[in-house]
Design a protein around this motif. Structure first.
Motif: not given
Lengths: 318, 258
Positions: A72, A76-78, A80-82, B91
């Motif tokens: 990504l 992309d904000p997604r 940060k959760s990974q 996030p």
């Protein structure tokens, strides 16, 4: 798929009070880290390691270039959760206890309420802070904060973990625990990108290393290949007018420099070589294990290239 | 509300409480109870006027001082101490962080004001021995004070997004003082001609109109506050603080965290 693809990421800051001029903190950086790899980012203090990590974390913005993280775009904000991140010398909200802090970060990371507390306790246990879980962080030592930093970095079970100088401020036992944790992350299939200036840590943990200095990536190499070249070798230096024939007969690499001979040979030939010196009545100056080729590689890569020396003389760059 | 904003707001509130911000209530309680006892001894028929005036002014000043001194450090302290790094690597969007911090501080001030309001009402009961219908306007004045806090917090946050804490405190306090004289400024602008008049008008309408939010004297005399003013002030305070917060967000979105 590559875990991290850094595509000509570059950062410069404006410095000066009246006449602002750009100062390059990171020259265009191109680097790929594969999934499941433990990558060590080596360099002296101020080399650009932390700048690179901050760019990847979105804490500072690049002057040019971009990066892709887990396929990504880095913005992309997604992403940060990974990912998990341990900053250098981490500082946390000191009004909270370790348990409260991890719970707060768990909330921000989107961990579901059900199971969050159990996960927090599990992480506290993993970094050896269960007994201090209810103590406010203002009473924590530097080493305890570093351990908590590691716990928060892996709390949400990220696929990719960035660690900035993870061994900093730790005693030998703490360093050992961090090493074990990184090994454990590797065995779980996580990708680990960590910066350090301690070569023994990199040698023990990394699949590959990159050397950065003055904001420029000087080289990337596989640790196994680099260390295989010199493992189990010694270096002897002695006074002589020429390389003794007996030593040449052993197949040893030796070179004459003035009235001294410098020879590198396998450890198992040490006794035979010393016997040659004794027989020929030569005076031994030193006998040392050959420096790890990672260290050799590191020092070699830190030397500025001729082109860079010229640029630095003209005042370009960091 | 976005749940992450809620978590950040709660953490900000918890930090303020644990950093003993609410200890100001002790000073407030001492001041008010002392004043109530003194007024009860020496005043004739103006006990209510003095207690309401003194109580509400103290609520306002205590709150403004807290709003400024915590507000200016809400974001800058997190950058300096680098606590922000482990938040923004999750996030959490930057605007969520700013808005969460704002709500956390305003929440702290609302709780603080509620507790002070109880003190004011108890002092009023002590000197007047009973509540009257006109005392309901004291609650409206307290509501307006909370609206003032919203604007002051937002301004402190706005200035701290690009300035040092000291300068942010100076700017915010200066705007609070100037804004408290906004009606006078508007009057001055009306009678001034030419470029000076145009500039005075611009300044008068640009600074927050804190004087419209100050009805302390009015309610101390038992005068009613119009519903129209309540509506106008509510919309005005919300819009003004939303603009200041938006400005803070816009600046913070582009800021490099060194």
């Amino acid at each position: 798929m590559a875990a991290i693809e850094i595509l000509d990421l570059e950062k410069s800051y404006l410095v000066g009070f009246w006449r602002k001029r750009p100062k390059l903190a990171l020259r265009p950086l191109r680097l790929t880290i594969e999934e499941g790899e433990v990558f060590g980012f080596l360099g002296p203090n101020g080399a650009g390691k932390t700048t690179t990590l901050k760019l990847l974390m979105g804490l500072v913005f690049p002057t040019a270039g971009t990066a892709r993280i887990l396929g990504l775009d880095m913005d992309d904000p997604r992403v940060k959760s990974q990912i998990g991140f341990l900053p250098e010398q981490p500082y946390f909200y000191d009004h909270l206890s370790a348990r409260e802090l991890l719970n707060y970060y768990g909330q921000l990371s989107g961990l579901p309420a059900k199971g969050r507390s159990a996960r927090v306790e599990q992480m506290l246990e993993r970094v050896g802070l269960s007994d201090s879980a209810g103590v406010q962080l203002r009473k924590f030592s530097k080493g305890m904060l570093q351990r908590l930093g590691l716990a928060q970095a892996v709390l949400h079970d990220p696929k990719l973990v960035f660690l900035d100088e993870p061994m900093s401020g730790l005693d030998p036992m703490g360093r050992r625990e961090v090493r074990d944790l990184i090994q454990q992350l590797r065995s779980e299939g996580k990708t680990v990108f960590f910066s350090t200036h301690i070569l023994s840590d990199a040698e023990a943990l990394c699949d590959r290393v990159g050397v950065i200095n003055q904001g420029e990536l000087r080289g990337v190499g596989a640790v196994a290949e680099l260390t295989a070249q010199t493992r189990g070798k010694i270096e002897i230096i002695f006074y002589a007018q020429r390389v003794p024939a007996g030593l040449t007969g052993l197949g040893v690499e030796a070179r004459l420099s003035g009235d001294m001979v410098n020879a590198v040979l396998p450890e198992e030939q040490q006794d035979a070589a010393l016997e040659v010196l004794r027989r020929d009545g030569l005076k031994l100056l030193s006998l040392t294990p050959v420096r790890s080729s990672l260290e050799e590689y590191y020092i070699q890569k830190l030397q500025p290239s001729e082109g860079r020396k010229e640029e630095d003389r003209k005042g370009v760059g960091a | 509300m976005n749940s992450r904003i809620g978590y950040i707001a709660f953490n900000t509130f918890r930090e303020a409480v644990r950093d003993r911000v609410l200890y100001n209530l002790i000073a407030f309680a001492l001041l008010l109870s002392g004043a109530a006892i003194l007024v009860g001894e020496i005043s004739i028929d103006i006990e209510r006027l003095v207690v309401v005036n003194l109580g509400l002014t103290a609520v306002s000043l205590f709150g403004v001082v807290i709003a400024i001194f915590i507000g200016i450090g809400l974001v800058s302290k997190e950058i300096d101490k680098r606590t922000l790094y482990t938040v923004l690597s999750r996030p959490v969007r930057r605007w969520e962080f700013v808005v969460g911090k704002f709500f956390g501080l305003t929440g702290t001030l609302v709780v603080n004001t509620l507790l002070m309001a109880i003190g004011v009402l108890l002092a009023l009961l002590y000197v007047a021995h009973k509540f009257e219908k006109m005392d309901a306007w004291v609650l409206v004045a307290l509501y307006f004070i909370v609206l003032q806090f919203l604007i002051v917090c937002a301004l402190a946050l706005f200035f701290s997004s690009f300035s040092t804490p000291l300068m942010s405190a100076v700017f915010t306090f200066a705007l609070f003082v100037i804004g408290s004289l906004a009606e006078d400024l508007r009057g001055f602008a009306r009678i001034t001609q030419g470029v000076g008049g145009w500039m005075a008008t611009a300044v008068a309408y640009l600074v927050p109109n804190f004087s419209a939010l100050n009805v302390i004297s009015q309610v101390a005399h038992g005068d009613a506050v119009s519903g129209r003013l309540i509506l106008y002030n509510s919309v005005y305070a919300l819009l003004y603080s939303a603009m200041a917060i938006s400005g803070a967000v816009l600046i913070f979105q582009r800021r490099n965290l060194k």
